[in-house]
Structures are given as C-alpha cells and as structure tokens.
Design a protein around this motif. Structure first.
Motif, PDB file in Angstrom:
ATOM      1  N   GLU A   1      28.298 -15.955  23.365  1.00  0.00           N
ATOM      2  CA  GLU A   1      27.364 -15.918  22.235  1.00  0.00           C
ATOM      3  C   GLU A   1      25.932 -16.175  22.703  1.00  0.00           C
ATOM      4  N   LEU A   2      25.775 -17.111  23.625  1.00  0.00           N
ATOM      5  CA  LEU A   2      24.442 -17.411  24.146  1.00  0.00           C
ATOM      6  C   LEU A   2      23.885 -16.224  24.921  1.00  0.00           C
ATOM      7  N   LEU A   3      24.730 -15.584  25.729  1.00  0.00           N
ATOM      8  CA  LEU A   3      24.278 -14.424  26.493  1.00  0.00           C
ATOM      9  C   LEU A   3      23.876 -13.284  25.559  1.00  0.00           C
ATOM     10  N   LYS A   4      24.648 -13.069  24.526  1.00  0.00           N
ATOM     11  CA  LYS A   4      24.331 -12.026  23.554  1.00  0.00           C
ATOM     12  C   LYS A   4      22.995 -12.319  22.872  1.00  0.00           C
ATOM     13  N   GLN A   5      22.797 -13.578  22.492  1.00  0.00           N
ATOM     14  CA  GLN A   5      21.537 -13.957  21.847  1.00  0.00           C
ATOM     15  C   GLN A   5      20.358 -13.773  22.796  1.00  0.00           C
ATOM     16  N   GLY A   6      20.537 -14.189  24.056  1.00  0.00           N
ATOM     17  CA  GLY A   6      19.470 -14.049  25.027  1.00  0.00           C
ATOM     18  C   GLY A   6      19.100 -12.601  25.278  1.00  0.00           C
ATOM     19  N   LEU A   7      20.090 -11.730  25.362  1.00  0.00           N
ATOM     20  CA  LEU A   7      19.824 -10.308  25.598  1.00  0.00           C
ATOM     21  C   LEU A   7      19.104  -9.663  24.420  1.00  0.00           C
ATOM     22  N   GLU A   8      19.228 -10.251  23.247  1.00  0.00           N
ATOM     23  CA  GLU A   8      18.570  -9.695  22.064  1.00  0.00           C
ATOM     24  C   GLU A   8      17.184 -10.292  21.824  1.00  0.00           C
ATOM     25  N   ALA A   9      16.970 -11.557  22.225  1.00  0.00           N
ATOM     26  CA  ALA A   9      15.754 -12.249  21.800  1.00  0.00           C
ATOM     27  C   ALA A   9      14.853 -12.712  22.930  1.00  0.00           C
ATOM     28  N   ASN A  10      15.289 -12.646  24.184  1.00  0.00           N
ATOM     29  CA  ASN A  10      14.456 -13.159  25.273  1.00  0.00           C
ATOM     30  C   ASN A  10      13.150 -12.373  25.384  1.00  0.00           C
ATOM     31  N   VAL A  11      12.044 -13.093  25.503  1.00  0.00           N
ATOM     32  CA  VAL A  11      10.715 -12.468  25.516  1.00  0.00           C
ATOM     33  C   VAL A  11      10.520 -11.600  26.761  1.00  0.00           C
ATOM     34  N   ASP A  12      10.928 -12.096  27.920  1.00  0.00           N
ATOM     35  CA  ASP A  12      10.754 -11.318  29.155  1.00  0.00           C
ATOM     36  C   ASP A  12      11.523 -10.004  29.092  1.00  0.00           C
ATOM     37  N   LEU A  13      12.718 -10.035  28.537  1.00  0.00           N
ATOM     38  CA  LEU A  13      13.506  -8.810  28.444  1.00  0.00           C
ATOM     39  C   LEU A  13      12.896  -7.848  27.438  1.00  0.00           C
ATOM     40  N   GLN A  14      12.379  -8.363  26.336  1.00  0.00           N
ATOM     41  CA  GLN A  14      11.716  -7.504  25.361  1.00  0.00           C
ATOM     42  C   GLN A  14      10.475  -6.850  25.968  1.00  0.00           C
ATOM     43  N   THR A  15       9.755  -7.623  26.798  1.00  0.00           N
ATOM     44  CA  THR A  15       8.586  -7.065  27.491  1.00  0.00           C
ATOM     45  C   THR A  15       9.008  -5.941  28.432  1.00  0.00           C
TER      46      THR A  15
ATOM     47  N   LEU B   1      16.811 -24.070  27.913  1.00  0.00           N
ATOM     48  CA  LEU B   1      17.713 -22.964  27.586  1.00  0.00           C
ATOM     49  C   LEU B   1      17.361 -22.367  26.226  1.00  0.00           C
ATOM     50  N   SER B   2      16.955 -23.196  25.295  1.00  0.00           N
ATOM     51  CA  SER B   2      16.560 -22.686  23.973  1.00  0.00           C
ATOM     52  C   SER B   2      15.371 -21.739  24.088  1.00  0.00           C
ATOM     53  N   ILE B   3      14.393 -22.094  24.913  1.00  0.00           N
ATOM     54  CA  ILE B   3      13.232 -21.223  25.111  1.00  0.00           C
ATOM     55  C   ILE B   3      13.668 -19.901  25.733  1.00  0.00           C
ATOM     56  N   THR B   4      14.578 -19.968  26.703  1.00  0.00           N
ATOM     57  CA  THR B   4      15.095 -18.748  27.331  1.00  0.00           C
ATOM     58  C   THR B   4      15.781 -17.858  26.302  1.00  0.00           C
ATOM     59  N   LEU B   5      16.438 -18.475  25.316  1.00  0.00           N
ATOM     60  CA  LEU B   5      17.146 -17.730  24.278  1.00  0.00           C
ATOM     61  C   LEU B   5      16.222 -17.228  23.178  1.00  0.00           C
ATOM     62  N   GLY B   6      14.928 -17.575  23.274  1.00  0.00           N
ATOM     63  CA  GLY B   6      13.980 -17.121  22.276  1.00  0.00           C
ATOM     64  C   GLY B   6      14.042 -17.892  20.981  1.00  0.00           C
ATOM     65  N   GLN B   7      14.393 -19.179  21.052  1.00  0.00           N
ATOM     66  CA  GLN B   7      14.485 -19.993  19.853  1.00  0.00           C
ATOM     67  C   GLN B   7      13.810 -21.340  20.100  1.00  0.00           C
ATOM     68  N   ALA B   8      13.547 -22.067  18.992  1.00  0.00           N
ATOM     69  CA  ALA B   8      12.941 -23.387  19.113  1.00  0.00           C
ATOM     70  C   ALA B   8      13.923 -24.343  19.790  1.00  0.00           C
ATOM     71  N   PRO B   9      13.419 -25.360  20.499  1.00  0.00           N
ATOM     72  CA  PRO B   9      14.311 -26.317  21.172  1.00  0.00           C
ATOM     73  C   PRO B   9      15.304 -26.933  20.193  1.00  0.00           C
TER      74      PRO B   9
END
Length: 457
Positions: free
Chosen positions: A67-81, A241-249
């Motif tokens: 679930e965390l990996l899925k969230q990161g792939l959808e919301a991470n700022v570096d990946l979106q860039t 890890l929260s920042i990496t996932l694109g969410q608040a701590p």
C-alpha cells in the motif's frame, strides 16, 4: 557548366554522408563488470532467481508495504516531476516532426480611403507557404535527437521509480527493525526493574552489596535512555517516509517483522542484463545518443539550406467592391542559402558538440562501472549477512546459556551478581545486533534489486 554543377553537388552529398549515420551503442567491456564473487557463489545456490526480473509486488509481499509503495508511486513529487519531463520531451519530439511539414499561413488586409470626395476600397487576402527541403540531415538529426531525449526522459523516470521503491522499502523495514529493538528494550527494562527490587531484597540478607545495586540502576537508566532514542528514531523515520509518500508527517501503518518473506535464492544474472535492466545506464546511453545527433546537426550547418516558398493572393487593387475578390496573383520562389561568414561560428559549435559527445561517452562508461560495483557490493553484502546470521544464532545460544549458568553460580555463592548483570547485558546487545543483522540482510536484497534495475516497470 551543367556537368560542373552535378560534380560539385555530388561532392557535397558525399561529404554529408556522416550526418545520416544512425547512433549505435559503443562496444564496452561487459564480462568483468562484477568483481570475483567466489564467496558469494558458494553462499548462493545455482538455481537462484534473477532478482532484477521480479516485479516489485512479487518481491515485497507485505500488504502494508504494498500500500505504501502504491501511494508513493502515485504521489511522490520527484516521480511526478519525472513524468512531467517525459511530457516535455514528447512535446519537443512533436515539434521536431512538424519541422518536416510546410508552414502555411493566411493573411487578409483591407483599406478604406477618402480623398476629395472620392472613396477607394482595397483589400488583399491570400495564403502563403514555405518548406525547407530536408536534404542535408539537419531536420532528421534534430528529430532523432528528440527521440533519444524522450527515451532518456523515460529512463530517468524509471530510475526515479526504482530509487523510490528502494527508499520506501528500506524505510519500512528500518521501522520494523526499530519496532523490534524497542520491544526488546522495553521488555528488558521491565525485567530490570524486577531485578533491582530482587537485589535490594538480597542485600537485606547479605547476598549482594550496594555496588551491585548501583551498577544495576545505572544499566537500567541507560536502557531507558536507549528506549527514548529508539522512539525518536521511529518518529523521525516515519516523518521522512511520509514526505517521500507525498503526505504530511504522520504515523505509518506496518506489519510484524516475523511475517516478512524475501527470496531465499537470488542471483544477479549475467552482466549483459545490466544494459537491458538498469534505467540509469539506459539514461546515460540515450544522453550519448542525443549528443551524437546534436553533433550531426552541427555538421549539417555547413551545408546549404534549400527552401521553397509559394503564395496566392486575391486582390481588388482596381478599387472594386470588397465582396468582389478581383484578381488572383500567385508566385513560387526557390532559395538556396549557404554559410559563408558564419563558418567560424559553425566550426566552434561543432567543436563544442563533439566535446559534449565525448563527455557523454565517458559518463556512459562510468555508469556501467558504477552499476557493476553496486551489484558486486550488494551480492557480497547478502552473502556476508547469511554468514553473520548463522554466527549470531550461535552467539545467542551461548549467551542464553551463560545467563543461566551465572544465575546458578550466583545462587550457590560461586559468582557475584555483577557477573549475572554482565551476562544479561551481553545477551541484550546480541539480541539488538540480531535485529541489525536482519535489517542488513533485507537491505542487501533491496540494494541488489535496485542495482539490477528491478522495479523500473
């Protein structure tokens, strides 16, 4: 004269052959990318799985981590860039392809003038077009360079994705390690409190002394300090890890370390697969291709440009009413322009692009060396963690027996309670080290997965 023109045209065409060459990946040494891993080969079975070919869902089976990996792939700022870079490269490629098509424009002008009671009406409406004939490879190489840039952007996105998956997985397993260490430390603190009370009771009957009690209290407060440090590390890791996932701590949901299952049989495959799997190597390869085509573009600047222009205009220049289009005027012009005064500038540009191409080649070769080093390090780390795990298990068994023996000796008066404390502290240190060993093994698998380009798709 006609023969002379044909002769010089042939010379120009022959000399321009280099601008039509297609990029080919340079030959590089691939067989010895991995350092000799005889110790690794002995530790890893022959029927191992090529780790780089596994989808990330098959490697990381923990539901919470998925679930965390899925969230990161959808919301991470570096990946979106990285995805935005692909969109930019696609737009540049579309622009390069449109350069092959003629330009077409429409214009319409009208005037109304009055002089001495006489009104004159005039208008022009027409189409104009121009087309640069792609004779000497300028447009072709620009398009090929744009295609290589697009592939470079796609490889960069894949590299960011691979790094992101490794970062999230490492952080998640690090939290599990900290959880386990916190649990071990917390249980040890509770048992230490009971021991201090028991020691005070033993002092009353003369079976121990104040020095032993003081030593136990010092160890107890050291454990509480360690417990606080672990809590802080957990909080900081969750926030990062929260920042990496694109969410608040915030707190991170996670499972138990006992449920973690990783492949027991792994392999790096053959070195040639690094070229196929590693997105960063592909990125540097495409950067080299882009530099190659930029050099060809710079070469094409030495050759003439041939442009055909045409226009058709409807006009009532004789003063008729505007609704009457009047006469149709058409013209077609062919032009050939060749560099003369700016030849020195073209030479400088060619020299620059050649230098950038050599730099890109060095970066490509260096990326292969780095890839081989990372694979070699990860393989050896995995092999050594297997050896450490076996030795650590034997150490734990010995220390557990040591605690039992020293307690028995203390009860018979053949040992001091300080020796009991020392044995217990050694056991605690070994238990905490065991969790580090577990994390090192997990980290080795993740590092090897990343080094082999796993998770890029």
């Amino acid at each position: 004269m006609k023969k002379l023109i044909i002769f010089f045209t042939g010379i120009v065409l022959l000399s321009s052959c280099s601008v039509y060459k297609t990029f080919e990946t340079p030959e590089v040494e691939k067989e010895n990318l991995y350092r000799d891993t005889s110790a690794v080969d002995a530790a890893i079975p022959e029927d191992s799985v090529n780790l780089g070919n596994l989808p990330w869902r098959e490697l990381f089976t923990d539901p919470q981590l998925q679930e965390l990996l899925k969230q990161g792939l959808e919301a991470n700022v570096d990946l979106q860039t990285a995805w935005l870079r692909i969109e930019q490269a696609e737009a540049s490629l579309s622009s390069a392809r449109l350069a092959y098509t003629p330009d077409l424009s429409f214009s319409s002008t009208g005037t109304l003038s009055d002089f001495d009671g006489s009104t004159t009406k005039f208008h022009n409406s027409g189409l104009s077009t121009s087309w640069q004939i792609p004779l000497f490879g300028g447009l072709r190489n620009a398009k090929k360079g744009a295609e290589a840039t697009l592939e470079q952007s796609q490889a960069y996105q894949q590299a960011v994705q691979t790094q992101l998956i490794a970062t999230i997985a490492n952080s998640y397993y690090y939290l599990l390690m900290l959880d386990r260490q916190l649990d071990i430390t917390g249980k040890t603190i509770l048992s230490w409190e009971d021991r201090i009370e028991s020691m005070r009771a033993l002092k009353e009957v003369g079976m121990t002394n104040e020095a032993s009690i003081t030593q136990s209290e010092a160890s107890y407060y050291a454990l509480k300090t360690t417990y606080s440090d672990l809590q802080q590390s957990i909080r900081e890791t969750e926030n990062a890890l929260s920042i990496t996932l694109g969410q608040a701590p915030q707190a991170i949901k996670r499972g138990e370390w006992q449920s973690i299952k990783l492949p027991e049989r792994i392999s790096a495959g053959v070195p040639l697969q690094i070229l196929a799997n590693r997105p960063d190597v592909k990125q540097y390869e495409m950067a080299l291709a882009t530099a190659f085509y930029n050099t060809n573009v710079a070469r094409s600047a030495f050759y003439p440009n041939i442009t055909i222009s045409a226009s058709s205009v409807w006009t009532n220049s004789n003063g008729g009413i505007i609704s009457n289009p009047g006469d149709l005027l058409s013209s077609t012009i062919g032009s050939l322009t060749a560099p003369i005064l700016n030849r020195g500038v073209n030479k400088a540009n060619l020299k620059i692009t050649k230098s950038l191409q050599e730099e890109a080649l060095l970066n490509f070769k260096q990326s292969l060396l780095n890839a081989g080093s990372e694979v070699s390090n990860a393989l050896f780390q995995y092999a050594t963690t297997l050896q450490k795990q076996a030795n650590r298990n034997k150490q734990l068994e010995a220390l557990e027996r040591s605690v039992v023996y020293t307690r028995q000796l203390f009860q018979t008066g053949a040992s001091t309670y300080l020796e009991v404390l020392t044995a217990q502290e050694d056991l605690l240190d070994a238990q905490l080290s065991e969790t580090n060993d577990w994390y090192d093994q997990v980290q080795a698998v993740i590092s090897l997965y990343q080094a082999l380009g796993g998770g890029s798709e």
